[in-house]
Scaffold this motif. Structure first.
Motif, PDB file in Angstrom:
ATOM      1  N   ALA A  64     -12.858 -16.592 -14.607  1.00  0.00           N
ATOM      2  CA  ALA A  64     -12.984 -16.753 -16.056  1.00  0.00           C
ATOM      3  C   ALA A  64     -12.780 -15.444 -16.809  1.00  0.00           C
ATOM      4  CB  ALA A  64     -14.354 -17.333 -16.396  1.00  0.00           C
ATOM      5  N   TRP A  65     -13.012 -14.318 -16.146  1.00  0.00           N
ATOM      6  CA  TRP A  65     -12.918 -13.031 -16.839  1.00  0.00           C
ATOM      7  C   TRP A  65     -11.523 -12.772 -17.406  1.00  0.00           C
ATOM      8  CZ3 TRP A  65     -16.308 -10.122 -19.055  1.00  0.00           C
ATOM      9  CH2 TRP A  65     -17.623 -10.105 -18.603  1.00  0.00           C
ATOM     10  N   LYS A  66     -10.486 -13.260 -16.721  1.00  0.00           N
ATOM     11  CA  LYS A  66      -9.128 -13.085 -17.239  1.00  0.00           C
ATOM     12  C   LYS A  66      -8.979 -13.759 -18.596  1.00  0.00           C
ATOM     13  CE  LYS A  66      -5.869 -15.768 -15.778  1.00  0.00           C
ATOM     14  NZ  LYS A  66      -4.829 -16.438 -14.943  1.00  0.00           N
ATOM     15  N   TRP A  67      -9.493 -14.972 -18.682  1.00  0.00           N
ATOM     16  CA  TRP A  67      -9.382 -15.725 -19.939  1.00  0.00           C
ATOM     17  C   TRP A  67     -10.320 -15.174 -21.007  1.00  0.00           C
ATOM     18  CZ3 TRP A  67      -5.117 -18.152 -20.107  1.00  0.00           C
ATOM     19  CH2 TRP A  67      -4.570 -18.707 -18.939  1.00  0.00           C
ATOM     20  N   LEU A 164      -4.176 -20.203 -30.780  1.00  0.00           N
ATOM     21  CA  LEU A 164      -4.015 -20.077 -29.330  1.00  0.00           C
ATOM     22  C   LEU A 164      -5.375 -19.900 -28.659  1.00  0.00           C
ATOM     23  CD1 LEU A 164      -0.910 -17.721 -29.169  1.00  0.00           C
ATOM     24  CD2 LEU A 164      -1.013 -20.080 -28.347  1.00  0.00           C
ATOM     25  N   ASN A 165      -6.237 -19.096 -29.286  1.00  0.00           N
ATOM     26  CA  ASN A 165      -7.547 -18.815 -28.704  1.00  0.00           C
ATOM     27  C   ASN A 165      -8.404 -20.074 -28.588  1.00  0.00           C
ATOM     28  OD1 ASN A 165      -9.784 -17.055 -27.853  1.00  0.00           O
ATOM     29  ND2 ASN A 165     -10.660 -17.550 -29.829  1.00  0.00           N
ATOM     30  N   VAL A 166      -8.379 -20.909 -29.611  1.00  0.00           N
ATOM     31  CA  VAL A 166      -9.225 -22.103 -29.581  1.00  0.00           C
ATOM     32  C   VAL A 166      -8.791 -23.054 -28.468  1.00  0.00           C
ATOM     33  CG1 VAL A 166      -7.908 -23.460 -31.243  1.00  0.00           C
ATOM     34  CG2 VAL A 166     -10.349 -23.815 -31.060  1.00  0.00           C
ATOM     35  N   ASN A 167      -7.493 -23.117 -28.209  1.00  0.00           N
ATOM     36  CA  ASN A 167      -7.001 -23.943 -27.112  1.00  0.00           C
ATOM     37  C   ASN A 167      -7.356 -23.352 -25.758  1.00  0.00           C
ATOM     38  OD1 ASN A 167      -5.257 -26.378 -27.958  1.00  0.00           O
ATOM     39  ND2 ASN A 167      -4.554 -24.787 -29.350  1.00  0.00           N
ATOM     40  N   ILE A 168      -7.338 -22.025 -25.651  1.00  0.00           N
ATOM     41  CA  ILE A 168      -7.705 -21.356 -24.400  1.00  0.00           C
ATOM     42  C   ILE A 168      -9.173 -21.589 -24.068  1.00  0.00           C
ATOM     43  CG2 ILE A 168      -8.108 -19.060 -23.389  1.00  0.00           C
ATOM     44  CD1 ILE A 168      -5.450 -18.196 -24.647  1.00  0.00           C
ATOM     45  N   ILE A 169     -10.022 -21.480 -25.083  1.00  0.00           N
ATOM     46  CA  ILE A 169     -11.457 -21.720 -24.863  1.00  0.00           C
ATOM     47  C   ILE A 169     -11.698 -23.141 -24.372  1.00  0.00           C
ATOM     48  CG2 ILE A 169     -13.713 -21.918 -25.984  1.00  0.00           C
ATOM     49  CD1 ILE A 169     -12.865 -19.641 -27.837  1.00  0.00           C
ATOM     50  N   LYS A 170     -11.024 -24.097 -25.004  1.00  0.00           N
ATOM     51  CA  LYS A 170     -11.220 -25.498 -24.630  1.00  0.00           C
ATOM     52  C   LYS A 170     -10.689 -25.777 -23.233  1.00  0.00           C
ATOM     53  CE  LYS A 170     -12.597 -29.679 -25.477  1.00  0.00           C
ATOM     54  NZ  LYS A 170     -14.026 -29.992 -25.704  1.00  0.00           N
ATOM     55  N   GLN A 174     -14.390 -23.928 -20.803  1.00  0.00           N
ATOM     56  CA  GLN A 174     -15.269 -25.038 -21.171  1.00  0.00           C
ATOM     57  C   GLN A 174     -16.635 -24.943 -20.498  1.00  0.00           C
ATOM     58  OE1 GLN A 174     -14.792 -27.281 -23.444  1.00  0.00           O
ATOM     59  NE2 GLN A 174     -16.510 -28.645 -23.038  1.00  0.00           N
ATOM     60  N   ASP A 175     -16.658 -24.398 -19.281  1.00  0.00           N
ATOM     61  CA  ASP A 175     -17.903 -24.348 -18.516  1.00  0.00           C
ATOM     62  C   ASP A 175     -18.656 -23.027 -18.656  1.00  0.00           C
ATOM     63  OD1 ASP A 175     -17.440 -26.930 -17.522  1.00  0.00           O
ATOM     64  OD2 ASP A 175     -16.176 -26.149 -15.911  1.00  0.00           O
ATOM     65  N   VAL A 176     -18.163 -22.131 -19.501  1.00  0.00           N
ATOM     66  CA  VAL A 176     -18.834 -20.851 -19.747  1.00  0.00           C
ATOM     67  C   VAL A 176     -19.630 -20.979 -21.037  1.00  0.00           C
ATOM     68  CG1 VAL A 176     -18.535 -18.367 -20.072  1.00  0.00           C
ATOM     69  CG2 VAL A 176     -16.930 -19.642 -18.625  1.00  0.00           C
ATOM     70  N   ALA A 180     -21.981 -16.277 -23.604  1.00  0.00           N
ATOM     71  CA  ALA A 180     -21.327 -15.475 -22.567  1.00  0.00           C
ATOM     72  C   ALA A 180     -19.875 -15.172 -22.942  1.00  0.00           C
ATOM     73  CB  ALA A 180     -21.388 -16.200 -21.226  1.00  0.00           C
ATOM     74  N   ILE A 181     -19.188 -16.154 -23.517  1.00  0.00           N
ATOM     75  CA  ILE A 181     -17.809 -15.933 -23.956  1.00  0.00           C
ATOM     76  C   ILE A 181     -17.763 -14.839 -25.018  1.00  0.00           C
ATOM     77  CG2 ILE A 181     -15.818 -16.935 -25.128  1.00  0.00           C
ATOM     78  CD1 ILE A 181     -16.645 -19.649 -23.959  1.00  0.00           C
ATOM     79  N   ALA A 182     -18.641 -14.956 -26.025  1.00  0.00           N
ATOM     80  CA  ALA A 182     -18.656 -13.981 -27.120  1.00  0.00           C
ATOM     81  C   ALA A 182     -19.013 -12.587 -26.627  1.00  0.00           C
ATOM     82  CB  ALA A 182     -19.640 -14.430 -28.193  1.00  0.00           C
ATOM     83  N   ALA A 183     -20.060 -12.484 -25.815  1.00  0.00           N
ATOM     84  CA  ALA A 183     -20.470 -11.178 -25.300  1.00  0.00           C
ATOM     85  C   ALA A 183     -19.389 -10.600 -24.397  1.00  0.00           C
ATOM     86  CB  ALA A 183     -21.789 -11.317 -24.536  1.00  0.00           C
ATOM     87  N   GLY A 184     -18.790 -11.452 -23.560  1.00  0.00           N
ATOM     88  CA  GLY A 184     -17.728 -11.003 -22.670  1.00  0.00           C
ATOM     89  C   GLY A 184     -16.521 -10.494 -23.426  1.00  0.00           C
TER      90      GLY A 184
END
Length: 294
Positions: A64-67, A164-170, A174-176, A180-184
């Motif tokens: 997940a770190w790449k994304w 693009l970002n909103v599609n990547i998150i979805k 999805q399981d992060v 964690a996504i924001a802090a990462g």
């Protein structure tokens, strides 16, 4: 609370927070340069998010770190600077209006790149919202003929990155957890922001004596805490409990807030803009009702 109800609460709250961000950027630019503003926004936001979300980083798996890194650049790292430069030439209300292109771009990218299904009702709602946003843009251009609309391209680029970002998150995160996504994201952005701030001559400014600069920094602190740190966590959660098009529809409501702030700050507003705003709201409702959005 069921996700179908919760997502509407998130949508309204985010529209208020992000709709107010453009006037805060405008006020921040009174005493700061765009590069300084963007870098400070990242650093202040990073401090808040990592203070409360540091432990959540342990839950992010290696794949997940790449994304997370890609999301950092597309969702924050590049747009914060593009918006700052855009507002050196365009009113805050107009920038908020131009940002309304995100849902359409998210819809198009979702189909062309991410394999999302074509949903007619969603398309109609997005298109109707875009018409309303286009009307607001046209009216704003007529009222403010002196503005340099070449800078509008910066907002469109930023909006494309958001889409693009909103599609990547979805699709990939999805399981992060939203925190964690924001802090990462800001783990990747801290060092680049520090470098940009250093080379922008920020530390050469009379920080301790110039009240204009101090006030501008105060506006950026507010922008960072609410418009970036808190809002980013909420938005990530909204994407996870709804879909990319619904989540990005927040940008259709934001112009209502940004135009209101602009009016209070002396920017022009007409009855035709009220009609365009109603068209936007109708588009949001049509495109995001029913079970298909849950």
């Amino acid at each position: 609370m069921p996700n179908n109800s919760l997502k509407w609460i998130y949508l309204v709250v985010l529209s208020i927070i992000w709709g107010s961000s453009f006037i805060l950027i405008k006020k921040g630019l009174v005493g700061l340069e765009p590069l300084q503003l963007g870098a400070l926004r990242i650093l202040f936001s990073a401090f808040v998010l990592l203070l409360f979300g540091w432990k959540s980083l342990k839950s992010i798996n290696k794949l997940a770190w790449k994304w997370i890194g890609i999301s950092a650049l597309l969702g924050t790292g590049i747009p914060v600077f593009l918006f700052a430069f855009a507002e050196t030439e365009i009113d805050s209300a107009v920038v908020g209006i131009l940002n309304s292109s995100v849902p359409l771009l998210a819809f198009v990218f979702g189909i062309l790149i991410f394999g999302a299904k074509f949903i007619k009702q969603q398309f109609i709602g997005v298109l109707l919202g875009l018409i309303g946003a286009g009307a607001l843009i046209y009216i704003g251009a007529q009222i403010n003929e002196e503005q340099n609309y070449w800078y509008a391209s910066l907002v469109i680029i930023a909006s494309s990155l958001y889409a693009l970002n909103v599609n990547i998150i979805k699709r990939h995160l999805q399981d992060v957890s939203a925190l964690a996504i924001a802090a990462g994201n800001f783990v990747f952005l801290i060092i680049p922001a520090l470098i940009i701030l250093f080379y922008s001559d920020f530390f050469e400014l009379p920080l301790s004596t110039d009240t204009t600069i101090q006030q501008s920094i105060g506006y950026i602190v507010l922008l960072s805490i609410f418009g970036t740190a808190i809002a980013k966590v909420m938005f990530n959660k909204l994407v996870q409990i709804s879909n990319p098009v619904f989540a990005s529809s927040v940008t259709y409501l934001m112009p209502i807030i940004s135009v209101t702030w602009g009016l209070l700050d002396g920017e022009a507003f007409t009855s035709l803009q009220v009609i365009a705003t109603l068209i936007i709201l109708t588009g949001v409702y049509i495109g995001n009702t029913g079970k298909r959005n849950t």
